[in-house]
Design an enzyme around this catalytic site. Structure first.
Site, PDB file in Angstrom:
ATOM      1  N   ARG A  72       0.836  -1.214   0.000  1.00  0.00           N
ATOM      2  CA  ARG A  72       0.000   0.000   0.000  1.00  0.00           C
ATOM      3  C   ARG A  72       0.869   1.261   0.000  1.00  0.00           C
ATOM      4  O   ARG A  72       0.556   2.246  -0.657  1.00  0.00           O
ATOM      5  CB  ARG A  72      -0.921  -0.017   1.217  1.00  0.00           C
ATOM      6  CG  ARG A  72      -2.010  -1.085   1.095  1.00  0.00           C
ATOM      7  CD  ARG A  72      -2.809  -1.218   2.356  1.00  0.00           C
ATOM      8  NE  ARG A  72      -3.461   0.018   2.732  1.00  0.00           N
ATOM      9  CZ  ARG A  72      -3.953   0.258   3.950  1.00  0.00           C
ATOM     10  NH1 ARG A  72      -3.858  -0.654   4.898  1.00  0.00           N
ATOM     11  NH2 ARG A  72      -4.539   1.403   4.213  1.00  0.00           N
ATOM     12  N   HIS A 121      -6.219   8.149  12.064  1.00  0.00           N
ATOM     13  CA  HIS A 121      -5.866   6.723  12.070  1.00  0.00           C
ATOM     14  C   HIS A 121      -4.395   6.485  11.740  1.00  0.00           C
ATOM     15  O   HIS A 121      -4.024   5.403  11.292  1.00  0.00           O
ATOM     16  CB  HIS A 121      -6.777   5.949  11.102  1.00  0.00           C
ATOM     17  CG  HIS A 121      -8.214   5.914  11.533  1.00  0.00           C
ATOM     18  ND1 HIS A 121      -9.259   5.618  10.683  1.00  0.00           N
ATOM     19  CD2 HIS A 121      -8.783   6.139  12.747  1.00  0.00           C
ATOM     20  CE1 HIS A 121     -10.408   5.669  11.350  1.00  0.00           C
ATOM     21  NE2 HIS A 121     -10.146   5.992  12.600  1.00  0.00           N
ATOM     22  N   ASN A 234     -20.562  11.717  -1.596  1.00  0.00           N
ATOM     23  CA  ASN A 234     -20.377  10.263  -1.662  1.00  0.00           C
ATOM     24  C   ASN A 234     -21.300   9.740  -2.763  1.00  0.00           C
ATOM     25  O   ASN A 234     -22.464  10.125  -2.814  1.00  0.00           O
ATOM     26  CB  ASN A 234     -20.749   9.621  -0.298  1.00  0.00           C
ATOM     27  CG  ASN A 234     -20.194   8.214  -0.147  1.00  0.00           C
ATOM     28  OD1 ASN A 234     -20.307   7.386  -1.036  1.00  0.00           O
ATOM     29  ND2 ASN A 234     -19.600   7.953   1.011  1.00  0.00           N
TER      30      ASN A 234
HETATM   31  C1  BJW Z   1     -16.266   7.677  -2.681  1.00  0.00           C
HETATM   32  C2  BJW Z   1     -15.581   7.501  -3.841  1.00  0.00           C
HETATM   33  C3  BJW Z   1     -15.243   8.658  -4.515  1.00  0.00           C
HETATM   34  C4  BJW Z   1     -15.869   5.578  -3.080  1.00  0.00           C
HETATM   35  N1  BJW Z   1     -15.601   9.848  -4.033  1.00  0.00           N
HETATM   36  N2  BJW Z   1     -16.609   8.862  -2.206  1.00  0.00           N
HETATM   37  C5  BJW Z   1     -19.299   2.409  18.544  1.00  0.00           C
HETATM   38  C6  BJW Z   1     -20.209   1.559  17.960  1.00  0.00           C
HETATM   39  C7  BJW Z   1     -19.793   0.365  17.374  1.00  0.00           C
HETATM   40  C8  BJW Z   1     -18.446   0.021  17.341  1.00  0.00           C
HETATM   41  C9  BJW Z   1     -17.537   0.875  17.908  1.00  0.00           C
HETATM   42  C10 BJW Z   1     -17.966   2.046  18.492  1.00  0.00           C
HETATM   43  N3  BJW Z   1     -16.862   2.675  18.968  1.00  0.00           N
HETATM   44  C11 BJW Z   1     -15.759   1.956  18.672  1.00  0.00           C
HETATM   45  C12 BJW Z   1     -16.150   0.833  18.031  1.00  0.00           C
HETATM   46  C13 BJW Z   1     -15.237  -0.255  17.539  1.00  0.00           C
HETATM   47  C14 BJW Z   1     -14.546   0.089  16.225  1.00  0.00           C
HETATM   48  C15 BJW Z   1     -15.618   0.341  15.160  1.00  0.00           C
HETATM   49  O1  BJW Z   1     -15.917   1.438  14.786  1.00  0.00           O
HETATM   50  N4  BJW Z   1     -16.170  -0.728  14.613  1.00  0.00           N
HETATM   51  C16 BJW Z   1     -17.178  -0.585  13.571  1.00  0.00           C
HETATM   52  C17 BJW Z   1     -16.700  -1.261  12.291  1.00  0.00           C
HETATM   53  C18 BJW Z   1     -18.469  -1.167  14.069  1.00  0.00           C
HETATM   54  N5  BJW Z   1     -13.663   1.228  16.372  1.00  0.00           N
HETATM   55  C19 BJW Z   1     -12.430   1.101  16.849  1.00  0.00           C
HETATM   56  O2  BJW Z   1     -11.998   0.019  17.216  1.00  0.00           O
HETATM   57  C20 BJW Z   1     -11.601   2.353  16.956  1.00  0.00           C
HETATM   58  N6  BJW Z   1     -11.006   2.442  18.231  1.00  0.00           N
HETATM   59  C21 BJW Z   1     -11.719   2.704  19.332  1.00  0.00           C
HETATM   60  O3  BJW Z   1     -12.910   2.944  19.286  1.00  0.00           O
HETATM   61  O4  BJW Z   1     -10.972   2.736  20.484  1.00  0.00           O
HETATM   62  C22 BJW Z   1     -11.691   2.708  21.715  1.00  0.00           C
HETATM   63  C23 BJW Z   1     -11.918   1.256  22.019  1.00  0.00           C
HETATM   64  C24 BJW Z   1     -10.836   0.491  22.361  1.00  0.00           C
HETATM   65  C25 BJW Z   1     -11.049  -0.836  22.676  1.00  0.00           C
HETATM   66  C26 BJW Z   1     -12.330  -1.386  22.599  1.00  0.00           C
HETATM   67  C27 BJW Z   1     -13.401  -0.592  22.205  1.00  0.00           C
HETATM   68  C28 BJW Z   1     -13.190   0.751  21.914  1.00  0.00           C
HETATM   69  C29 BJW Z   1     -10.420   2.311  15.995  1.00  0.00           C
HETATM   70  C30 BJW Z   1     -10.854   2.359  14.556  1.00  0.00           C
HETATM   71  C31 BJW Z   1      -9.608   2.227  13.662  1.00  0.00           C
HETATM   72  C32 BJW Z   1      -9.970   2.079  12.196  1.00  0.00           C
HETATM   73  N7  BJW Z   1      -8.792   1.668  11.490  1.00  0.00           N
HETATM   74  C33 BJW Z   1      -8.859   1.551  10.038  1.00  0.00           C
HETATM   75  C34 BJW Z   1      -7.492   1.006   9.514  1.00  0.00           C
HETATM   76  C35 BJW Z   1      -6.449   2.122   9.543  1.00  0.00           C
HETATM   77  C36 BJW Z   1      -5.139   1.630   9.037  1.00  0.00           C
HETATM   78  C37 BJW Z   1      -5.182   1.263   7.582  1.00  0.00           C
HETATM   79  O5  BJW Z   1      -5.492   2.097   6.702  1.00  0.00           O
HETATM   80  O6  BJW Z   1      -4.838   0.112   7.281  1.00  0.00           O
HETATM   81  O7  BJW Z   1      -9.163   2.804   9.471  1.00  0.00           O
HETATM   82  S1  BJW Z   1     -10.186   0.475   9.473  1.00  0.00           S
HETATM   83  C38 BJW Z   1     -10.638   1.476   8.094  1.00  0.00           C
HETATM   84  O8  BJW Z   1     -11.936   2.073   8.306  1.00  0.00           O
HETATM   85  C39 BJW Z   1      -9.626   2.638   8.091  1.00  0.00           C
HETATM   86  C40 BJW Z   1     -10.484   3.781   7.663  1.00  0.00           C
HETATM   87  O9  BJW Z   1      -9.875   5.001   8.014  1.00  0.00           O
HETATM   88  C41 BJW Z   1     -11.757   3.505   8.400  1.00  0.00           C
HETATM   89  C42 BJW Z   1     -12.949   4.226   7.859  1.00  0.00           C
HETATM   90  O10 BJW Z   1     -13.240   3.802   6.573  1.00  0.00           O
HETATM   91  P1  BJW Z   1     -13.662   4.886   5.479  1.00  0.00           P
HETATM   92  O11 BJW Z   1     -12.573   5.871   5.343  1.00  0.00           O
HETATM   93  O12 BJW Z   1     -15.007   5.386   5.782  1.00  0.00           O
HETATM   94  O13 BJW Z   1     -13.602   3.999   4.151  1.00  0.00           O
HETATM   95  P2  BJW Z   1     -14.582   2.883   3.593  1.00  0.00           P
HETATM   96  O14 BJW Z   1     -13.772   2.065   2.665  1.00  0.00           O
HETATM   97  O15 BJW Z   1     -15.307   2.184   4.663  1.00  0.00           O
HETATM   98  O16 BJW Z   1     -15.674   3.691   2.761  1.00  0.00           O
HETATM   99  C43 BJW Z   1     -15.325   4.396   1.599  1.00  0.00           C
HETATM  100  C44 BJW Z   1     -16.476   5.295   1.222  1.00  0.00           C
HETATM  101  O17 BJW Z   1     -16.083   6.095   0.120  1.00  0.00           O
HETATM  102  C45 BJW Z   1     -17.741   4.538   0.787  1.00  0.00           C
HETATM  103  O18 BJW Z   1     -18.886   5.125   1.424  1.00  0.00           O
HETATM  104  C46 BJW Z   1     -17.811   4.785  -0.729  1.00  0.00           C
HETATM  105  O19 BJW Z   1     -19.147   4.868  -1.229  1.00  0.00           O
HETATM  106  C47 BJW Z   1     -17.117   6.110  -0.850  1.00  0.00           C
HETATM  107  N8  BJW Z   1     -16.468   6.358  -2.123  1.00  0.00           N
HETATM  108  N9  BJW Z   1     -15.369   6.115  -4.015  1.00  0.00           N
HETATM  109  C48 BJW Z   1     -16.306   9.866  -2.849  1.00  0.00           C
HETATM  110  N10 BJW Z   1     -14.558   8.562  -5.684  1.00  0.00           N
END
Ligand code: BJW
Length: 272
Positions: A72, A121, A234
């Site tokens: 990546r 992140h 989006n």
């Molecule tokens: C376009 C397009 C174009 C396409 N133009 N648009 C509350 C409720 C439920 C769960 C939780 C909660 N609080 C915390 C949690 C747990 C968890 C979580 O959220 N889980 C959910 C999945 C349910 N969160 C965590 O664990 C976080 N930590 C935390 O809360 O700590 C406290 C804690 C500790 C211990 C226990 C419990 C709590 C940490 C989250 C870390 C996320 N990490 C990642 C990887 C980063 C490293 C890497 O890159 O490898 O971050 S995962 C991944 O998701 C990455 C992204 O930044 C993140 C968000 O994704 P994003 O950016 O939205 O991308 P996509 O791919 O999902 O979507 C793309 C979008 O673009 C789509 O909508 C398309 O339609 C659109 N698109 N082309 C415009 N051209």
């Protein structure tokens, strides 16, 4: 098909004094950086990105996960910012009270001219020791997956390869990607600054995020609860739709430049 840019969105941006732009993987999609919803290819075809982006995956198979991050990193180095990143930098130049918050681990905002995006992140370019967050680690040329191997073969084939992570020069533990995995805390200063900016803005633009990963997904909701208008860019619906004053169903590289042009069509000079 993209709908015409609603006048309301241009009006909101044209009138805004404190803007927050929250970006997700979608902003970089048109630069060729896959989102977390795209199918993986090559060596990683049988994996889900959301499963590889975990501490459990790294500890189970460090070479596989480090190889994925190196692949990546190589792709991001070869990518260029797209018109969406450039439009966001133009908003910052025009409105000094703008804060860019990104969930992305690439550096495309910086390369587009955004001076100090908040990275919630982490970064592909800031690896660290698994044993202590206080040990930053550098990757020298010998560890650079993009560099040519001594025999002249490309070290990073198109489909990627497994790569053993380097060892920490201070303590010998494994070096890991400097990113935030599921279950890990976000960097406190970055998250605090993001929440404060969202609570104080009058307009938040949510661009290219699925709005399902917390706590980042809370940021547009904080802005809306604090009285800001939220505009989403989006091509697909997301759970954020219902907090948005305007949902612009199109891609970032198409919609954002049109939005910027329309916002200041009648007043092309930046505010002093
Ligand atoms: C376009 C397009 C174009 C396409 N133009 N648009 C509350 C409720 C439920 C769960 C939780 C909660 N609080 C915390 C949690 C747990 C968890 C979580 O959220 N889980 C959910 C999945 C349910 N969160 C965590 O664990 C976080 N930590 C935390 O809360 O700590 C406290 C804690 C500790 C211990 C226990 C419990 C709590 C940490 C989250 C870390 C996320 N990490 C990642 C990887 C980063 C490293 C890497 O890159 O490898 O971050 S995962 C991944 O998701 C990455 C992204 O930044 C993140 C968000 O994704 P994003 O950016 O939205 O991308 P996509 O791919 O999902 O979507 C793309 C979008 O673009 C789509 O909508 C398309 O339609 C659109 N698109 N082309 C415009 N051209």
């Amino acid at each position: 098909m993209e709908e015409a840019l609603p006048h309301r969105a241009a009006e909101l941006l044209g009138d805004a004094r404190r803007v927050v732009v929250l970006t997700g993987a979608g902003i970089s999609a048109e630069s060729g950086v896959p989102t977390f919803r795209d199918d993986l290819t090559g060596l990683w075809a049988r994996f889900d990105a959301r499963e590889l982006a975990t501490a459990a995956a790294f500890h189970a198979d460090p070479d596989l996960v480090w190889g994925w991050y190196e692949w990546r990193r190589t792709r991001v180095r070869r990518a260029e910012p797209n018109p969406g990143h450039l439009a966001i930098a133009a908003i910052e130049a025009r409105i000094p009270g703008t804060t860019v918050i990104t969930q992305n681990v690439d550096d495309l905002h910086e390369r587009a001219g955004s001076p100090a995006p908040i990275h919630l992140h982490g970064s592909l370019f800031a690896p660290r020791c698994v044993a202590a967050a206080a040990h930053p680690a550098t990757i020298d040329d010998a560890d650079d997956a993009d560099a040519d191997a001594p025999d002249g073969e490309p070290a990073q084939p198109h489909d990627g390869r497994r790569i053993a992570p380097p060892r920490c020069t201070s303590c010998g533990a494994l070096v890991r990607p400097g990113v935030v995995w599921f279950g890990e805390m976000l960097p406190e200063a970055a998250f605090t600054a993001a929440v404060e900016a969202a609570a104080a803005c009058d307009l938040l633009l949510a661009v290219g995020t699925s709005g399902v990963v917390y706590p980042a997904a809370e940021i547009p909701r904080i802005a809306a609860r604090s009285g800001a208008a939220v505009i989403q860019v989006n091509p697909e619906p997301t759970p954020l739709d219902r907090v948005c004053a305007v949902n612009l169903r199109g891609t970032a590289a198409h919609v954002l430049p049109s939005l910027v042009a329309a916002a200041w069509a009648a007043d092309p000079a930046p505010r002093s």
